[in-house]
Design a protein around this motif. Sequence first.
Motif, PDB file in Angstrom:
ATOM      1  N   SER A   1      -9.441  -0.679   1.532  1.00 41.21           N
ATOM      2  CA  SER A   1      -9.115   0.342   0.561  1.00 41.21           C
ATOM      3  C   SER A   1      -9.999   0.253  -0.682  1.00 41.21           C
ATOM      4  O   SER A   1     -10.225   1.247  -1.353  1.00 41.21           O
ATOM      5  CB  SER A   1      -7.653   0.226   0.161  1.00 41.21           C
ATOM      6  OG  SER A   1      -7.502  -0.826  -0.760  1.00 41.21           O
ATOM      7  N   VAL A   2     -10.493  -0.934  -0.974  1.00 40.53           N
ATOM      8  CA  VAL A   2     -11.319  -1.086  -2.169  1.00 40.53           C
ATOM      9  C   VAL A   2     -12.710  -0.520  -1.927  1.00 40.53           C
ATOM     10  O   VAL A   2     -13.284   0.164  -2.761  1.00 40.53           O
ATOM     11  CB  VAL A   2     -11.417  -2.581  -2.565  1.00 40.53           C
ATOM     12  CG1 VAL A   2     -12.499  -2.785  -3.602  1.00 40.53           C
ATOM     13  CG2 VAL A   2     -10.091  -3.042  -3.097  1.00 40.53           C
TER      14      VAL A   2
ATOM     15  N   GLN B   1       2.103   1.804  -3.381  1.00 42.72           N
ATOM     16  CA  GLN B   1       1.071   2.340  -4.275  1.00 42.72           C
ATOM     17  C   GLN B   1       0.855   3.827  -4.054  1.00 42.72           C
ATOM     18  O   GLN B   1       0.692   4.595  -4.988  1.00 42.72           O
ATOM     19  CB  GLN B   1      -0.234   1.587  -4.069  1.00 42.72           C
ATOM     20  CG  GLN B   1      -0.235   0.283  -4.842  1.00 42.72           C
ATOM     21  CD  GLN B   1      -1.183  -0.704  -4.243  1.00 42.72           C
ATOM     22  OE1 GLN B   1      -2.063  -0.345  -3.469  1.00 42.72           O
ATOM     23  NE2 GLN B   1      -1.003  -1.962  -4.599  1.00 42.72           N
TER      24      GLN B   1
ATOM     25  N   SER C   1      -5.145  -4.504  -6.990  1.00 39.67           N
ATOM     26  CA  SER C   1      -5.099  -3.269  -6.211  1.00 39.67           C
ATOM     27  C   SER C   1      -4.154  -2.274  -6.861  1.00 39.67           C
ATOM     28  O   SER C   1      -4.387  -1.071  -6.851  1.00 39.67           O
ATOM     29  CB  SER C   1      -4.657  -3.559  -4.781  1.00 39.67           C
ATOM     30  OG  SER C   1      -3.451  -4.292  -4.799  1.00 39.67           O
TER      31      SER C   1
ATOM     32  N   GLU D   1      -5.665  -0.310  -9.823  1.00 39.78           N
ATOM     33  CA  GLU D   1      -6.606   0.775  -9.537  1.00 39.78           C
ATOM     34  C   GLU D   1      -6.037   2.149  -9.873  1.00 39.78           C
ATOM     35  O   GLU D   1      -6.771   3.063 -10.204  1.00 39.78           O
ATOM     36  CB  GLU D   1      -6.991   0.754  -8.058  1.00 39.78           C
ATOM     37  CG  GLU D   1      -7.427  -0.597  -7.570  1.00 39.78           C
ATOM     38  CD  GLU D   1      -8.929  -0.774  -7.623  1.00 39.78           C
ATOM     39  OE1 GLU D   1      -9.602  -0.052  -6.892  1.00 39.78           O
ATOM     40  OE2 GLU D   1      -9.408  -1.618  -8.392  1.00 39.78           O
TER      41      GLU D   1
ATOM     42  N   GLU E   1      -6.626  -4.564   2.233  1.00 40.66           N
ATOM     43  CA  GLU E   1      -7.007  -4.366   0.825  1.00 40.66           C
ATOM     44  C   GLU E   1      -8.506  -4.162   0.690  1.00 40.66           C
ATOM     45  O   GLU E   1      -8.955  -3.298  -0.037  1.00 40.66           O
ATOM     46  CB  GLU E   1      -6.573  -5.583   0.009  1.00 40.66           C
ATOM     47  CG  GLU E   1      -5.081  -5.609  -0.201  1.00 40.66           C
ATOM     48  CD  GLU E   1      -4.649  -6.800  -1.023  1.00 40.66           C
ATOM     49  OE1 GLU E   1      -3.566  -6.724  -1.609  1.00 40.66           O
ATOM     50  OE2 GLU E   1      -5.385  -7.800  -1.066  1.00 40.66           O
TER      51      GLU E   1
ATOM     52  N   ARG F   1       0.836  -1.200   0.000  1.00 41.60           N
ATOM     53  CA  ARG F   1       0.000   0.000   0.000  1.00 41.60           C
ATOM     54  C   ARG F   1       0.874   1.255   0.000  1.00 41.60           C
ATOM     55  O   ARG F   1       0.595   2.218  -0.704  1.00 41.60           O
ATOM     56  CB  ARG F   1      -0.902  -0.016   1.227  1.00 41.60           C
ATOM     57  CG  ARG F   1      -2.093   0.882   1.081  1.00 41.60           C
ATOM     58  CD  ARG F   1      -3.301   0.420   1.888  1.00 41.60           C
ATOM     59  NE  ARG F   1      -3.003  -0.580   2.891  1.00 41.60           N
ATOM     60  CZ  ARG F   1      -2.913  -0.303   4.205  1.00 41.60           C
ATOM     61  NH1 ARG F   1      -3.050   0.920   4.648  1.00 41.60           N
ATOM     62  NH2 ARG F   1      -2.678  -1.279   5.070  1.00 41.60           N
TER      63      ARG F   1
ATOM     64  N   ARG G   1      -2.068  -8.545  -8.759  1.00 42.04           N
ATOM     65  CA  ARG G   1      -2.942  -8.044  -7.700  1.00 42.04           C
ATOM     66  C   ARG G   1      -3.563  -6.763  -8.195  1.00 42.04           C
ATOM     67  O   ARG G   1      -2.888  -5.764  -8.422  1.00 42.04           O
ATOM     68  CB  ARG G   1      -2.128  -7.796  -6.451  1.00 42.04           C
ATOM     69  CG  ARG G   1      -1.652  -9.108  -5.910  1.00 42.04           C
ATOM     70  CD  ARG G   1      -1.280  -8.955  -4.482  1.00 42.04           C
ATOM     71  NE  ARG G   1       0.009  -9.579  -4.250  1.00 42.04           N
ATOM     72  CZ  ARG G   1       0.648  -9.467  -3.108  1.00 42.04           C
ATOM     73  NH1 ARG G   1       0.140  -8.728  -2.145  1.00 42.04           N
ATOM     74  NH2 ARG G   1       1.780 -10.084  -2.926  1.00 42.04           N
TER      75      ARG G   1
ATOM     76  N   GLN H   1     -11.625  -9.883  -6.279  1.00 41.92           N
ATOM     77  CA  GLN H   1     -12.371  -9.424  -5.102  1.00 41.92           C
ATOM     78  C   GLN H   1     -12.786 -10.601  -4.238  1.00 41.92           C
ATOM     79  O   GLN H   1     -12.707 -10.545  -3.015  1.00 41.92           O
ATOM     80  CB  GLN H   1     -13.600  -8.643  -5.561  1.00 41.92           C
ATOM     81  CG  GLN H   1     -13.211  -7.314  -6.153  1.00 41.92           C
ATOM     82  CD  GLN H   1     -13.965  -6.171  -5.503  1.00 41.92           C
ATOM     83  OE1 GLN H   1     -15.182  -6.167  -5.530  1.00 41.92           O
ATOM     84  NE2 GLN H   1     -13.250  -5.238  -4.929  1.00 41.92           N
TER      85      GLN H   1
END
Lengths: 596, 581
Positions: B579-580, A532, A552, A555, B576, A529, A550, A592
Amino acid sequence: MTDWRGVAAEQKDDLPTSVTDLLRTRSRDLLTDLLTPHRRNIVALVAIIVASSAAGLSIPYLVKVGIDYGIPHGTGTLLVIVGAVLVAALIQAYTRRAFLALSGRVGQDILLELRRRVFRHFQRLSLAFHEKYTSGRVISRLTSDVEAIGELLESGFDGLVTAVLTLVGTAFMLLVLDVHLGLAALVPIPFLLLFTRWFRRQSSIAYRRTRETVALLIVHFVESMTGIRAAQTFRREPRNQEIFETLNGDYGGANMRTMHVISIFMPGVKLIGNVTVAAVLLYGGWLAIQHEVTVGVLAAFLLYLRQFYEPMQEISQFYNTLQSAGAALEKLSGVLEERPEVAEPDEPQAVAGRGQVRFDGVEFGYTDLQVIERLDLTISAGQTVAVVGATGAGKTTLAKLISRFYDPVVGRVLLDGVDLRDLDEPTLRGAVVMVTQENFLFSGTIADNIRIGRPGAPLTDVMAAAAAVGAHDFIMSLPGGYDAEVGKRGGRMSAGQRQLVAFARAFLADPAVLILDEATSSLDVPSERLVQRALRTVLAGRTAMIIAHRLSTVEIADRVLVVEGGRIVEDGPPHDLISEGGRYAGLHDAWQASLA
Amino acid sequence: MPPDNSRSSSSRSLWRLRHYLRPHLASLVFTWLAAVAGIAATIVIPLVSKEIIDGPIARSDLGALVPLGLLALGLGVAEALLTFIRRWGQTGVVIGVETAIRDDLYRHLQRLPMSFHDEWQSGQLLSRATTDLSTIRRFFGFGLLFLVMNVLQLTTVTGLLLHMYWPLGLLVAASAVPITIVTLRFERRFMKAARQVQDEQGDLATIVEESALGIRTIKAFGRGGHVFDRFDGKAGEVYRTSMKKVRLASRFFTFLEVIPNATLALVLLLGALAVGGGSLSLGTLVAFTTLMLQLVWPIASLGYIIAMGQEAMTSADRVLEVMDTPPAIVGGELVLDRPRGHLRFEGVGFEFPSRQVLSDVWLDVRPGETVAVVGATGSGKTTLTALVPRLADVSAGRVTIDGLDVRDLTLESLRQTVATAFEEPTLFSMSVRENITLGHHEATEAQVETALEIAQATFAYDLPWGLDTRIGEQGMSLSGGQRQRLALARAILGQPRILVLDDTLSALDVETEALVEEALRRVLADVTGIVVAHRASTVLLADRVALLAGGTVTHVGTHHELLAGVPEYRELLAAEEVSVD
Ligand SMILES: Nc1ncnc2c1ncn2[C@@H]1O[C@H](COP(=O)(O)OP(=O)(O)OP(=O)(O)O)[C@@H](O)[C@H]1O
Ligand SMILES: Nc1ncnc2c1ncn2[C@@H]1O[C@H](COP(=O)(O)OP(=O)(O)OP(=O)(O)O)[C@@H](O)[C@H]1O
Ligand SMILES: [Mg+2]
């Protein structure tokens, strides 16, 4: 037993042995090339050694004079002669030392030049070459082959020059003493030449074989030491040992063969010499009985003949090192002859843009596999593109094409409208940087490793880059901080830590186009994180390609490419793709679900 | 990174290698006999010539000439033959010795633990296995014989000289004093330089290795120049040290040639005076000087041979340095007969030389159970898993399988019970099959297929030569995910009782990962599993989760328990989702 290595398309192992002549000219060219800058020194060396040999040879003569004239003529003459002996000895000493020092320097100069040249060339050769050649073979070229040449340079000149001088001088003396007997004594020379030709053939085959077997041995050795962890865990040791012993046996056999060839050649020369001596004895004896030659001449003949065949031994010893070095030269000149598939342009062009990347009808495949099929794609400057798709779909391959690890088979890849093939290395690497899937740390400190991104960067910049990717804290916690040694191949770091260091490197490099190939796969979620978050700021105004499983990471992308079987099957902003309900939507759902 | 070493036990090192000669004793004796006989022939041939000149020729006796000539011929042939026997016989010996030492070195290296291999660069190891062993071979094959012969010749001739006319003989013998002194001094300095060159060459090999293995990184950053400078720096060092060696040797070799020549001049002077004084006959002086001339070459060549011996000694030193490192991790006595796979960490602590990584770790993994190990980057997960197959040994506490300390088990039995898929797939440039089977050479085609299917790695069959395809070094001709799946297949293949998966699914796309997990679930149902995970999806493979923080296991429980009760855990895994949303 021999099948463990498996089959490869193009066995870049070694060259076919049928093209010996080609090899010989090629290595001779290399040798000439290496020796040319030293021709003055070589001339000087020959002069020095002539002087040294003359001084050396004069000593026995002076002794003889001392005994014949000095003693009868009293102390004065004697002192002069003894003084002359001392002067000769000093001259010999001085020239000898000059010779050894100079020839040593020339030899070392050549070795250094050779090492540099070969190393630089290896660095220049493309990845496609390295994938087939393997590091072990690179090492064997730069160590054992170079050393074989070093040996020649170390002992070669000396032995050869001295021997040739003695040889020529003696032959001359023989003919002067008595033409008939002299000619008779020289009759075996054609045989000697024939025999030498046989030896040359045999030993060059044998030496070539040692070069090849030692390379295989080194490859196995290096690889099994690099992968020792797997070998021990999976109890591979016995099999490794078995393979090693086979290769070692082959190498031993090859060495044995070279030594056997010599052990035939050397005594063979001796045999020819001894038979000649016996023949001269008989023929000369007969002549002496007929009073056609004097006994003194015969005696001198016998002495000189011995002197004639002794250096032959030395010459063959020299020949031997020469053959060994010759085989090494063949291998080295072979490497130097390889042209990089990804070549530097003749007329490099400049780029003046902000990092627009375009694939123009690109097709690409590895030797035996088509991977990218006709691709047209434009990534505009400043855009962040995520590439997703199943493993083996060709994502990394796309990235490698932008980094020009390979050139497309058909079509062009353009950076700001310029074909990558027209950019020189510094321009390209300044503009495009890729964090590869397998991050490699060099032994040295953490700071050294981050500085690969920008050599010479001040420590504050290094720290800033590390801080940006969230590596600063863990680095400071290590004993030594930024000066902590990472160990061999980064072995003292955990997998995630290695990845962070590799990442910091790319941040420090600060390129216009940044490619991240699964650069966060080994990180824990909080670290990921952090990365990112950093990416959001860093990627602003930069073109980026992010490959990730991944989602994430995806995004933050402006645009997503879904790759399947080497084709782009979906292309658009992530949210559009999700609402359209295609491949990406499926992946996103699956991802997800996996978080639950 | 070789520990710097200034032991002066080098000659002993070489001597310690003598047992490698034992199997060749017979042929060794034979070749040395041949050598001696050869020398005898060499000496006799001139005598025959003399005989011919003094006999048949002087007496014009044609009849006697032929048999003597034939004798010379016979001796000449014999000399060549003996030389041949010596060389040929010696070849077998020296190659045999070199090969045997190299085999043993390799065997020993394979037994040394990871802690050794983490420190020693392969370049250094390689230079020992190749360059150093050839140096030793060359000394055994060539130098030693000449050393002995030269010394033999020197002592006999000196003895002869003493016998002929002792005052001058004494002078000649006295010239040995400066030679000995200088030789000893040279020896020390040359040895140091030789050792330095050899070490530096090892470092050079290391740089070459790194630059070849890291070629992708170098190219990606365009740092060819940077790496070249590094190489050039080291090559420059090698150059300078070699030059130091050259200069030392040039001075020494020259000295060795000057001394006998200077002595000769003295002998000539004193001898002539003695002849003048009538205490020495002219003939004796002639013989004396002729004999002395014969000494020049053996003394001069002594320099080369001593240098060669020095190098062989430092080489032996370097080789033994590795051979003398005791394998810190050796197996015990016990064999797990039918392991159930009950794995326990009991108060385990571990430290690297510089830092404590784990302390007081307690964890009980029951037979058939799977436990996920979760922890931040660098928290010690990989280190923990490495303790099970004893890639490293605990520094406190113990690890047990079925109640037995892993240190009491034979390595064979232990490593058969435990298999690990590493976070970095270690692949070799061999066929795919060989890469998967590694130690399980006996694995059947069906077993390989099953393992490949579970790991979703059946792509291997579609490679150009199927499982016989050679994959590039470190698997570089495969994609990242493909490499990881092969490594997984390898771990599954042995059907171990305890399976350790160290973040093995990180390079897989979500769909493939789901397929692999599906299949793994079936495998893990029967075996004891340790799964290192960063992602929730992987954690779900496990029955329970252990949270590793601050070097110890702080919490153990099911995923949901920890998620609900441990904020640290939530931070690590559930973020995660947050954050999503
Ligand atoms: N150097 C190479 N030589 C031959 N084949 C290769 C080479 N590199 C990759 N391939 C093959 O090309 C295909 C695409 O590989 P690529 O690395 O681009 O996949 P990827 O999409 O990045 O996969 P992953 O997600 O697993 O990293 C694969 O089938 C792979 O086996
Ligand atoms: N050979 C070594 N010498 C010194 N320290 C080491 C060594 N190997 C690992 N470490 C340190 O020990 C710690 C634990 O490393 P380990 O590889 O076990 O972490 P990890 O939990 O597996 O991390 P990751 O999730 O990144 O794989 C790290 O901080 C690392 O820097
Ligand atoms: Mg780890």
